[in-house]
Design a protein around this motif. Structure first.
Motif, short mmCIF file in Angstrom:
data_model
loop_
_atom_site.label_atom_id
_atom_site.label_comp_id
_atom_site.label_asym_id
_atom_site.label_seq_id
_atom_site.Cartn_x
_atom_site.Cartn_y
_atom_site.Cartn_z
N GLY A 122 38.87 52.70 53.18
CA GLY A 122 37.83 51.68 53.15
C GLY A 122 37.60 51.08 51.77
N ALA A 123 38.06 51.75 50.71
CA ALA A 123 37.80 51.27 49.35
C ALA A 123 38.58 50.02 49.01
CB ALA A 123 38.10 52.37 48.34
N GLU A 124 39.64 49.73 49.77
CA GLU A 124 40.40 48.52 49.48
C GLU A 124 39.54 47.27 49.65
OE1 GLU A 124 41.04 50.30 53.30
OE2 GLU A 124 42.00 51.04 51.52
N VAL A 125 38.47 47.37 50.44
CA VAL A 125 37.54 46.24 50.59
C VAL A 125 36.85 45.94 49.26
CG1 VAL A 125 35.44 45.47 51.77
CG2 VAL A 125 37.19 46.71 53.03
N LEU A 126 36.64 46.99 48.45
CA LEU A 126 35.98 46.79 47.16
C LEU A 126 36.87 46.04 46.16
CD1 LEU A 126 34.21 50.21 46.75
CD2 LEU A 126 33.12 47.98 46.75
N ALA A 130 37.85 38.43 48.68
CA ALA A 130 37.54 37.61 49.86
C ALA A 130 36.42 38.23 50.68
CB ALA A 130 38.78 37.43 50.71
N ALA A 131 36.19 39.54 50.50
CA ALA A 131 35.10 40.19 51.22
C ALA A 131 33.77 39.71 50.63
CB ALA A 131 35.22 41.71 51.10
N PRO A 132 32.82 39.28 51.47
CA PRO A 132 31.58 38.72 50.96
C PRO A 132 30.81 39.66 50.02
CG PRO A 132 31.76 38.33 53.32
CD PRO A 132 32.89 39.23 52.93
N VAL A 138 31.23 40.92 42.34
CA VAL A 138 32.01 40.42 41.21
C VAL A 138 31.24 39.31 40.47
CG1 VAL A 138 34.14 39.21 40.57
CG2 VAL A 138 34.22 41.13 42.15
N ARG A 139 30.56 38.45 41.21
CA ARG A 139 29.73 37.41 40.57
C ARG A 139 28.60 38.04 39.77
NH1 ARG A 139 30.42 34.85 45.51
NH2 ARG A 139 28.31 35.40 46.17
N ALA A 140 27.98 39.09 40.33
CA ALA A 140 26.90 39.78 39.61
C ALA A 140 27.45 40.48 38.36
CB ALA A 140 26.21 40.80 40.52
N LEU A 141 28.63 41.05 38.46
CA LEU A 141 29.27 41.67 37.29
C LEU A 141 29.55 40.62 36.22
CD1 LEU A 141 30.77 43.92 35.73
CD2 LEU A 141 32.77 43.40 37.14
N ASP A 142 30.07 39.49 36.63
CA ASP A 142 30.38 38.42 35.68
C ASP A 142 29.10 37.93 34.98
OD1 ASP A 142 32.10 36.40 34.45
OD2 ASP A 142 31.02 34.99 35.73
N ARG A 143 28.04 37.78 35.74
CA ARG A 143 26.76 37.33 35.14
C ARG A 143 26.25 38.37 34.15
NH1 ARG A 143 22.32 34.32 35.08
NH2 ARG A 143 20.27 35.20 35.42
N ALA A 177 28.31 46.64 48.30
CA ALA A 177 29.76 46.56 48.52
C ALA A 177 30.32 47.91 48.94
CB ALA A 177 30.45 46.05 47.26
N GLU A 178 29.82 48.98 48.33
CA GLU A 178 30.26 50.32 48.73
C GLU A 178 29.82 50.62 50.16
OE1 GLU A 178 30.52 52.86 44.57
OE2 GLU A 178 28.58 52.64 45.53
N ALA A 179 28.60 50.23 50.49
CA ALA A 179 28.12 50.46 51.86
C ALA A 179 28.95 49.64 52.86
CB ALA A 179 26.66 50.08 51.96
N ALA A 180 29.30 48.41 52.50
CA ALA A 180 30.11 47.58 53.38
C ALA A 180 31.52 48.17 53.56
CB ALA A 180 30.21 46.15 52.84
#
Length: 189
Positions: A122-126, A130-132, A138-143, A177-180
């Motif tokens: 399941g970690a490949e989603v992280l 493309a995963a919401p 990633v946007r929050a990390l960039d900010r 993201a981890e929960a997703a």
């Protein structure tokens, strides 16, 4: 001395003073680079100002002495300004340091997924932008990365608070993201 020689003397004096003033102003700029950079800016300015000084001395000793006096008079306030600017103590802003520590821990946690050649199920989603949930993380990390204050710069309260909020958002988005991805985190991990 002829009128042309006086004009050359004035030109040499203005050029020398202008060069020295421009180099000292660049050294005293907020992003000047500290005392070492101030030394090199002023050194380069003094070397460049040497050319008009030698030009003035070619006209005569009195002309050279006049330009040298102008350079010294221009250099004294410029040097005082550089020293005053570069000796300003930079008080640390204690508010951003805990957020910076959290930010580093969160980034390391995410990179553990990103760089793991054999990720848990399941970690490949992280690692899939493309995963919401991952895209938002990633946007929050960039900010958070963009808002991270420079520890050597004077602190700005609004920038520090924006950084703290961005790190909190990154933490929340990483948890989501981890929960997703179906990854459950245990306390202390």
């Amino acid at each position: 001395m002829s009128l042309l020689e006086y004009a050359q003397l004035v030109l040499a004096g203005l050029a020398g003073v202008g060069i020295l003033a421009a180099s000292s102003r660049a050294a005293a700029a907020p992003r000047g680079g500290g005392t070492d950079a101030a030394f090199w800016y002023c050194f380069a300015g003094a070397v460049a100002a040497l050319v008009p000084l030698l030009w003035a001395y070619s006209l005569g000793p009195a002309a050279g002495g006049t330009v040298l006096a102008l350079l010294l008079l221009a250099g004294i306030p410029a040097a005082a300004h550089v020293l005053k600017t570069n000796r300003r103590p930079v008080p640390p802003d204690p508010a951003w340091q805990p957020a910076a520590d959290t930010h580093a821990a969160l980034a390391a946690r995410w990179l553990a997924y990103e760089l793991n050649p054999a990720p848990p199920p399941g970690a490949e989603v992280l690692t899939d932008p493309a995963a919401p949930a991952t895209s938002a993380m990633v946007r929050a990390l960039d900010r958070a990365n963009r808002l991270r204050p420079d520890p050597s710069a004077l602190p700005a309260a609004q920038r520090t608070s924006a950084y703290i909020l961005a790190v909190a958002e990154f933490s929340r988005r990483l948890d989501e993201a981890e929960a997703a991805a179906g990854i459950s985190r245990t306390a202390g991990r």
